[in-house]
Design a protein around this motif. Structure first.
Motif, PDB file in Angstrom:
ATOM      1  N   ASP A  50     -16.414 -28.038 -15.690  1.00 35.55           N
ATOM      2  CA  ASP A  50     -15.977 -26.570 -15.079  1.00 35.55           C
ATOM      3  C   ASP A  50     -17.317 -26.188 -14.425  1.00 35.55           C
ATOM      4  OD1 ASP A  50     -13.834 -26.537 -17.305  1.00 35.55           O
ATOM      5  OD2 ASP A  50     -14.912 -25.395 -18.410  1.00 35.55           O
ATOM      6  N   SER A  51     -18.271 -26.984 -14.771  1.00 37.99           N
ATOM      7  CA  SER A  51     -19.102 -26.766 -12.934  1.00 37.99           C
ATOM      8  C   SER A  51     -18.742 -26.879 -11.974  1.00 37.99           C
ATOM      9  CB  SER A  51     -20.460 -26.000 -13.420  1.00 37.99           C
ATOM     10  OG  SER A  51     -20.833 -28.712 -13.425  1.00 37.99           O
ATOM     11  N   GLY A  52     -18.008 -27.615 -11.786  1.00 36.66           N
ATOM     12  CA  GLY A  52     -17.674 -28.290 -10.888  1.00 36.66           C
ATOM     13  C   GLY A  52     -18.684 -29.541  -9.861  1.00 36.66           C
ATOM     14  N   VAL A  53     -19.675 -29.365 -10.855  1.00 36.11           N
ATOM     15  CA  VAL A  53     -20.419 -31.219 -11.009  1.00 36.11           C
ATOM     16  C   VAL A  53     -19.978 -32.362 -11.451  1.00 36.11           C
ATOM     17  CG1 VAL A  53     -23.183 -31.852 -11.851  1.00 36.11           C
ATOM     18  CG2 VAL A  53     -22.415 -29.523 -11.419  1.00 36.11           C
ATOM     19  N   VAL A  54     -20.282 -33.740 -10.820  1.00 34.81           N
ATOM     20  CA  VAL A  54     -19.342 -34.438 -11.025  1.00 34.81           C
ATOM     21  C   VAL A  54     -20.266 -35.399 -12.215  1.00 34.81           C
ATOM     22  CG1 VAL A  54     -18.427 -36.490  -9.946  1.00 34.81           C
ATOM     23  CG2 VAL A  54     -17.916 -34.619  -8.566  1.00 34.81           C
ATOM     24  N   ASP A  55     -20.247 -35.657 -12.888  1.00 27.23           N
ATOM     25  CA  ASP A  55     -21.102 -37.084 -13.191  1.00 27.23           C
ATOM     26  C   ASP A  55     -20.259 -38.164 -13.990  1.00 27.23           C
ATOM     27  OD1 ASP A  55     -22.384 -38.230 -15.240  1.00 27.23           O
ATOM     28  OD2 ASP A  55     -22.293 -36.627 -16.808  1.00 27.23           O
ATOM     29  N   THR A  56     -20.727 -38.888 -13.167  1.00 28.45           N
ATOM     30  CA  THR A  56     -19.982 -40.465 -12.773  1.00 28.45           C
ATOM     31  C   THR A  56     -20.547 -41.525 -13.713  1.00 28.45           C
ATOM     32  OG1 THR A  56     -21.956 -40.857 -11.867  1.00 28.45           O
ATOM     33  CG2 THR A  56     -20.344 -40.431 -10.513  1.00 28.45           C
ATOM     34  N   ASP A  57     -21.493 -40.985 -15.109  1.00 30.04           N
ATOM     35  CA  ASP A  57     -21.835 -41.916 -16.035  1.00 30.04           C
ATOM     36  C   ASP A  57     -20.272 -42.124 -16.989  1.00 30.04           C
ATOM     37  OD1 ASP A  57     -24.193 -42.387 -14.972  1.00 30.04           O
ATOM     38  OD2 ASP A  57     -25.115 -40.599 -16.953  1.00 30.04           O
ATOM     39  N   ASP A  58     -19.412 -40.602 -17.045  1.00 28.01           N
ATOM     40  CA  ASP A  58     -18.427 -40.588 -18.115  1.00 28.01           C
ATOM     41  C   ASP A  58     -16.968 -41.842 -17.047  1.00 28.01           C
ATOM     42  OD1 ASP A  58     -19.316 -40.119 -20.222  1.00 28.01           O
ATOM     43  OD2 ASP A  58     -18.900 -38.132 -19.317  1.00 28.01           O
ATOM     44  N   GLY A  59     -17.793 -42.377 -15.842  1.00 26.55           N
ATOM     45  CA  GLY A  59     -16.112 -43.364 -15.430  1.00 26.55           C
ATOM     46  C   GLY A  59     -16.949 -44.523 -14.283  1.00 26.55           C
ATOM     47  N   ILE A  60     -16.541 -44.669 -13.383  1.00 28.48           N
ATOM     48  CA  ILE A  60     -16.474 -45.719 -12.534  1.00 28.48           C
ATOM     49  C   ILE A  60     -16.274 -45.057 -10.807  1.00 28.48           C
ATOM     50  CG2 ILE A  60     -16.056 -47.214 -11.040  1.00 28.48           C
ATOM     51  CD1 ILE A  60     -14.503 -48.719 -13.799  1.00 28.48           C
ATOM     52  N   ALA A  61     -17.256 -44.824 -10.352  1.00 21.29           N
ATOM     53  CA  ALA A  61     -17.166 -44.238  -8.941  1.00 21.29           C
ATOM     54  C   ALA A  61     -17.993 -45.624  -7.777  1.00 21.29           C
ATOM     55  CB  ALA A  61     -18.339 -43.041  -7.856  1.00 21.29           C
ATOM     56  N   TRP A  62     -16.293 -45.615  -6.350  1.00 22.41           N
ATOM     57  CA  TRP A  62     -17.050 -46.310  -5.231  1.00 22.41           C
ATOM     58  C   TRP A  62     -17.212 -45.463  -3.645  1.00 22.41           C
ATOM     59  CZ3 TRP A  62     -15.489 -51.386  -3.901  1.00 22.41           C
ATOM     60  CH2 TRP A  62     -14.718 -52.058  -4.776  1.00 22.41           C
ATOM     61  N   LEU A  63     -18.607 -45.475  -3.144  1.00 24.53           N
ATOM     62  CA  LEU A  63     -19.185 -45.073  -2.389  1.00 24.53           C
ATOM     63  C   LEU A  63     -18.222 -45.477  -1.221  1.00 24.53           C
ATOM     64  CD1 LEU A  63     -20.783 -43.214  -1.434  1.00 24.53           C
ATOM     65  CD2 LEU A  63     -22.772 -44.271  -1.571  1.00 24.53           C
ATOM     66  N   VAL A  64     -17.163 -45.483  -0.498  1.00 17.95           N
ATOM     67  CA  VAL A  64     -16.670 -45.863   1.055  1.00 17.95           C
ATOM     68  C   VAL A  64     -17.206 -44.503   2.095  1.00 17.95           C
ATOM     69  CG1 VAL A  64     -14.822 -46.777  -0.600  1.00 17.95           C
ATOM     70  CG2 VAL A  64     -14.867 -44.887   0.942  1.00 17.95           C
ATOM     71  N   SER A  65     -17.270 -45.737   3.107  1.00 17.75           N
ATOM     72  CA  SER A  65     -17.409 -44.833   4.412  1.00 17.75           C
ATOM     73  C   SER A  65     -16.203 -44.191   4.899  1.00 17.75           C
ATOM     74  CB  SER A  65     -17.488 -46.154   5.722  1.00 17.75           C
ATOM     75  OG  SER A  65     -17.556 -45.337   6.919  1.00 17.75           O
ATOM     76  N   ARG A  66     -16.465 -42.503   5.097  1.00 15.97           N
ATOM     77  CA  ARG A  66     -16.017 -41.691   6.106  1.00 15.97           C
ATOM     78  C   ARG A  66     -14.922 -42.207   7.088  1.00 15.97           C
ATOM     79  NH1 ARG A  66     -17.483 -35.173   8.012  1.00 15.97           N
ATOM     80  NH2 ARG A  66     -18.268 -36.623   9.381  1.00 15.97           N
ATOM     81  N   PHE A 117      -8.177 -33.914   2.554  1.00 13.93           N
ATOM     82  CA  PHE A 117      -9.880 -34.245   2.134  1.00 13.93           C
ATOM     83  C   PHE A 117     -10.505 -34.044   3.269  1.00 13.93           C
ATOM     84  CE2 PHE A 117     -12.963 -37.118   1.001  1.00 13.93           C
ATOM     85  CZ  PHE A 117     -13.590 -36.166   0.255  1.00 13.93           C
ATOM     86  N   LEU A 118      -9.539 -34.827   4.212  1.00 10.30           N
ATOM     87  CA  LEU A 118     -11.112 -35.490   5.364  1.00 10.30           C
ATOM     88  C   LEU A 118     -11.237 -34.773   6.257  1.00 10.30           C
ATOM     89  CD1 LEU A 118      -9.910 -38.902   6.420  1.00 10.30           C
ATOM     90  CD2 LEU A 118     -12.050 -38.479   5.002  1.00 10.30           C
ATOM     91  N   ARG A 119      -9.996 -33.719   6.799  1.00  7.03           N
ATOM     92  CA  ARG A 119     -10.172 -32.399   7.575  1.00  7.03           C
ATOM     93  C   ARG A 119     -11.381 -31.543   6.914  1.00  7.03           C
ATOM     94  NH1 ARG A 119      -4.751 -32.371   7.913  1.00  7.03           N
ATOM     95  NH2 ARG A 119      -3.795 -31.702   6.438  1.00  7.03           N
ATOM     96  N   GLN A 120     -11.628 -31.215   6.016  1.00  6.59           N
ATOM     97  CA  GLN A 120     -12.184 -29.951   4.980  1.00  6.59           C
ATOM     98  C   GLN A 120     -13.307 -30.458   5.299  1.00  6.59           C
ATOM     99  OE1 GLN A 120     -11.948 -27.593   3.023  1.00  6.59           O
ATOM    100  NE2 GLN A 120      -9.928 -27.623   4.256  1.00  6.59           N
ATOM    101  N   THR A 121     -13.672 -31.972   5.067  1.00  7.10           N
ATOM    102  CA  THR A 121     -15.111 -32.355   4.872  1.00  7.10           C
ATOM    103  C   THR A 121     -15.925 -32.488   6.787  1.00  7.10           C
ATOM    104  OG1 THR A 121     -14.557 -35.067   5.510  1.00  7.10           O
ATOM    105  CG2 THR A 121     -14.747 -34.617   3.818  1.00  7.10           C
ATOM    106  N   GLU A 122     -14.404 -32.827   7.557  1.00  7.76           N
ATOM    107  CA  GLU A 122     -14.884 -32.711   9.181  1.00  7.76           C
ATOM    108  C   GLU A 122     -15.227 -30.965   9.357  1.00  7.76           C
ATOM    109  OE1 GLU A 122     -14.451 -33.906  12.299  1.00  7.76           O
ATOM    110  OE2 GLU A 122     -14.516 -35.709  11.267  1.00  7.76           O
ATOM    111  N   ALA A 123     -15.123 -30.167   8.462  1.00  7.33           N
ATOM    112  CA  ALA A 123     -15.092 -28.641   8.135  1.00  7.33           C
ATOM    113  C   ALA A 123     -16.941 -28.784   8.448  1.00  7.33           C
ATOM    114  CB  ALA A 123     -14.752 -28.086   7.639  1.00  7.33           C
ATOM    115  N   LEU A 124     -17.193 -29.056   6.995  1.00 12.96           N
ATOM    116  CA  LEU A 124     -18.461 -29.199   6.772  1.00 12.96           C
ATOM    117  C   LEU A 124     -19.380 -30.199   7.822  1.00 12.96           C
ATOM    118  CD1 LEU A 124     -17.910 -30.179   2.617  1.00 12.96           C
ATOM    119  CD2 LEU A 124     -18.708 -27.608   3.834  1.00 12.96           C
TER     120      LEU A 124
END
Length: 154
Positions: A50-66, A117-124
């Motif tokens: 509920d805090s918006g924090v991602v906990d990747t210990d409980d799943g699988i995560a892939w890091l990919v190029s934006r 999603f990518l439009r939002q990252t562009e705003a950041l």
């Protein structure tokens, strides 16, 4: 040790795992953090709270190029472990192919969700300005000083 990651922007997405005889819905979260401005994390499984924090210990995560994801919206992109391409027959379909030593998976997902999603990252962090957020001199100093233990490197 818990691998908790506080993203700058997240978007839930449902991927369709394309199997030989059936498709399986796979919930995931697209995550972007301005402290790692070139990357998008795709977290699979039970990864949020509920805090918006991602906990990747409980799943699988892939890091990919934006940039790879952005390019893949319009034409085949990527080489090797991660490839992305738009469907030739459906306007809102994007394919994501992931390969690891243990196997590979082909997913179908919404092109519109990824584009939004990518439009939002562009705003950041606008594309082309990512390097300005990295502190390469500080990182290089730490590496050359043997992790800060001995500035002479001995």
């Amino acid at each position: 040790m818990t691998n908790r990651w506080n993203p700058g922007h997240t978007a839930p997405v449902t991927l369709q795992l394309i199997g030989p005889q059936s498709w399986t819905e796979v919930p995931a979260l697209l995550c972007y953090d301005a402290t790692d401005p070139f990357a998008v994390r795709i977290a699979f499984g039970d990864i949020g709270d509920d805090s918006g924090v991602v906990d990747t210990d409980d799943g699988i995560a892939w890091l990919v190029s934006r940039e790879l994801l952005q390019d893949g919206l319009d034409h085949p992109s990527g080489d090797g472990d991660v490839r992305v391409w738009p469907s030739a027959s459906a306007s809102d379909v994007l394919f994501l192919h992931l390969r690891a030593p243990s196997g590979e998976a082909l997913f179908e997902l919404s092109r519109a969700v990824v584009a939004g999603f990518l439009r939002q990252t562009e705003a950041l962090v606008p594309s082309g300005s990512e390097s300005g957020l990295l502190h390469l001199d500080d990182e290089l100093h730490v590496l050359l000083s043997n992790g800060g233990a001995d500035p002479s490197g001995r």
